[in-house]
Design a protein around this motif. Structure first.
Motif, PDB file in Angstrom:
ATOM      1  N   ILE A 150       0.870  -1.175   0.000  1.00  0.00           N
ATOM      2  CA  ILE A 150       0.000   0.000   0.000  1.00  0.00           C
ATOM      3  C   ILE A 150       0.906   1.224   0.000  1.00  0.00           C
ATOM      4  N   GLU A 151       0.623   2.177  -0.891  1.00  0.00           N
ATOM      5  CA  GLU A 151       1.405   3.401  -0.907  1.00  0.00           C
ATOM      6  C   GLU A 151       0.522   4.570  -1.309  1.00  0.00           C
ATOM      7  N   THR A 152       0.520   5.609  -0.501  1.00  0.00           N
ATOM      8  CA  THR A 152      -0.160   6.850  -0.868  1.00  0.00           C
ATOM      9  C   THR A 152       0.845   7.990  -0.801  1.00  0.00           C
ATOM     10  N   ALA A 156      -2.082  12.250  -0.674  1.00  0.00           N
ATOM     11  CA  ALA A 156      -3.445  11.935  -1.098  1.00  0.00           C
ATOM     12  C   ALA A 156      -4.484  12.729  -0.299  1.00  0.00           C
ATOM     13  N   THR A 216       0.387  10.620   3.282  1.00  0.00           N
ATOM     14  CA  THR A 216       1.504   9.890   2.690  1.00  0.00           C
ATOM     15  C   THR A 216       1.874   8.736   3.611  1.00  0.00           C
ATOM     16  N   LEU A 232     -10.330   4.708   1.282  1.00  0.00           N
ATOM     17  CA  LEU A 232      -9.361   5.101   0.262  1.00  0.00           C
ATOM     18  C   LEU A 232      -8.458   3.923  -0.084  1.00  0.00           C
ATOM     19  N   LEU A 233      -7.959   3.228   0.945  1.00  0.00           N
ATOM     20  CA  LEU A 233      -7.039   2.111   0.707  1.00  0.00           C
ATOM     21  C   LEU A 233      -7.739   0.931   0.039  1.00  0.00           C
ATOM     22  N   GLU A 276     -11.582   7.293  -4.467  1.00  0.00           N
ATOM     23  CA  GLU A 276     -10.390   7.664  -5.224  1.00  0.00           C
ATOM     24  C   GLU A 276      -9.854   8.976  -4.651  1.00  0.00           C
ATOM     25  N   PRO A 277      -8.539   9.151  -4.620  1.00  0.00           N
ATOM     26  CA  PRO A 277      -8.024  10.438  -4.140  1.00  0.00           C
ATOM     27  C   PRO A 277      -8.408  11.552  -5.094  1.00  0.00           C
ATOM     28  N   ALA A 312      -2.868   7.100  -4.731  1.00  0.00           N
ATOM     29  CA  ALA A 312      -3.030   5.951  -3.831  1.00  0.00           C
ATOM     30  C   ALA A 312      -2.858   4.683  -4.654  1.00  0.00           C
ATOM     31  N   GLU A 313      -1.852   3.877  -4.315  1.00  0.00           N
ATOM     32  CA  GLU A 313      -1.583   2.629  -5.018  1.00  0.00           C
ATOM     33  C   GLU A 313      -1.717   1.459  -4.038  1.00  0.00           C
TER      34      GLU A 313
END
Length: 272
Positions: A10-12, A15, A58, A83-84, A89-90, A95-96
């Motif tokens: 998980i990476e933001t 966002a 982040t 979101l996660l 959606e951001p 957000a990945e």
């Protein structure tokens, strides 16, 4: 950051999640959004009034991370989980998420009051990304865990709140997610069953690749998570060790309780 091709993460990055309010003069509408999303009132790049439910988030989570979210109601914990999960959606930033996600926000979601407990086991499992074949193989074990007996042949509308929680908890804790996004929904059950559910929940977490758990129970957080994140008015106020974050958020007494639970966990792990 280089990762194995199939490893969940998980990476933001910076966002934001914003909910536009096109008629800012309608006070009741603003109150309705604030009550559900929390956050602050602002304006986006198009000068539209928005509720800033999440701001400049982040974070980076990898395989094995177990993060607890703390913060007051409306602070943004549930919005972050959504979101996660991809539900939101951001509106700005990125957000990945890679991996099989099991979003467990409301134990009642995906259940039908007009069909039996047995049928709801299948339906709830499908909602969580399982196949019908997988759920059929788990039905007997889930039924035994719930201790609902013949009630499993009855429509869900005949169940008490505690019985519904038992059924939902049985299904939720039977899956094997790569990413588990968990929003606390336990409490309407007797103490003995709750202890049994905690053990099963811990087993679920152990099978998960990544856990993000929003809870008001410091004991649950200390038992299930390695680190914590304090969400406040849509922003990350602090990240770090659970004891340190709880101390900053709730004070020394709460931190002392967390420390006692963590020490108890260590003793139990050594004796296991």
């Amino acid at each position: 950051m280089t990762r194995p091709a199939d490893e969940p993460f998980i990476e933001t990055r910076n966002a934001w999640v914003e909910f536009p309010i096109f008629d800012a003069k309608t006070r009741s509408l603003k109150k309705a959004f604030l009550g559900k999303a929390g956050g602050a009132i602002g304006r986006n790049d198009s000068n539209v009034v928005v509720i800033e439910a999440l701001r400049d988030i982040t974070l980076s989570l990898k395989m094995g991370d177990r993060v607890g979210l703390v913060g007051h109601n409306g602070a943004g914990k549930s919005t972050l989980l959504r979101l996660l999960s991809g539900i939101y959606e951001p509106t700005r930033g990125v957000a990945e998420v890679r991996g099989r996600v099991a979003p467990v926000f409301d134990l009642g979601v995906g259940m039908d009051p007009e069909i039996s407990g047995f049928e709801n086991i299948i339906i709830r499992g499908l909602f969580l990304g399982q196949t019908r074949k997988q759920m059929l193989a788990k039905v007997d074990e889930i039924a035994e865990f719930t201790e609902l007996g013949d009630y499993l042949n009855m429509p869900l509308r005949t169940y008490s709140t505690g019985m519904r929680v038992r059924l939902a908890m049985g299904v939720v804790t039977s899956i094997d997610p790569e990413i588990l996004l968990l929003d606390e929904g336990i409490g309407a059950v007797d103490a003995e069953f709750l202890k049994k559910a905690q053990t099963r929940l811990a087993d679920l977490v152990a099978r998960s690749g990544i856990l993000v758990f929003a809870s008001h129970s410091n004991e649950f957080l200390a038992r299930l998570c390695d680190t914590a994140m304090w969400i406040d008015h849509g922003t990350i106020r602090m990240q770090g060790e659970i004891e340190d974050v709880v101390r900053a958020y709730e004070g020394e007494d709460a931190a002392r309780h967390v420390r006692e639970v963590l020490e108890e966990n260590k003793r139990e792990n050594r004796s296991a």
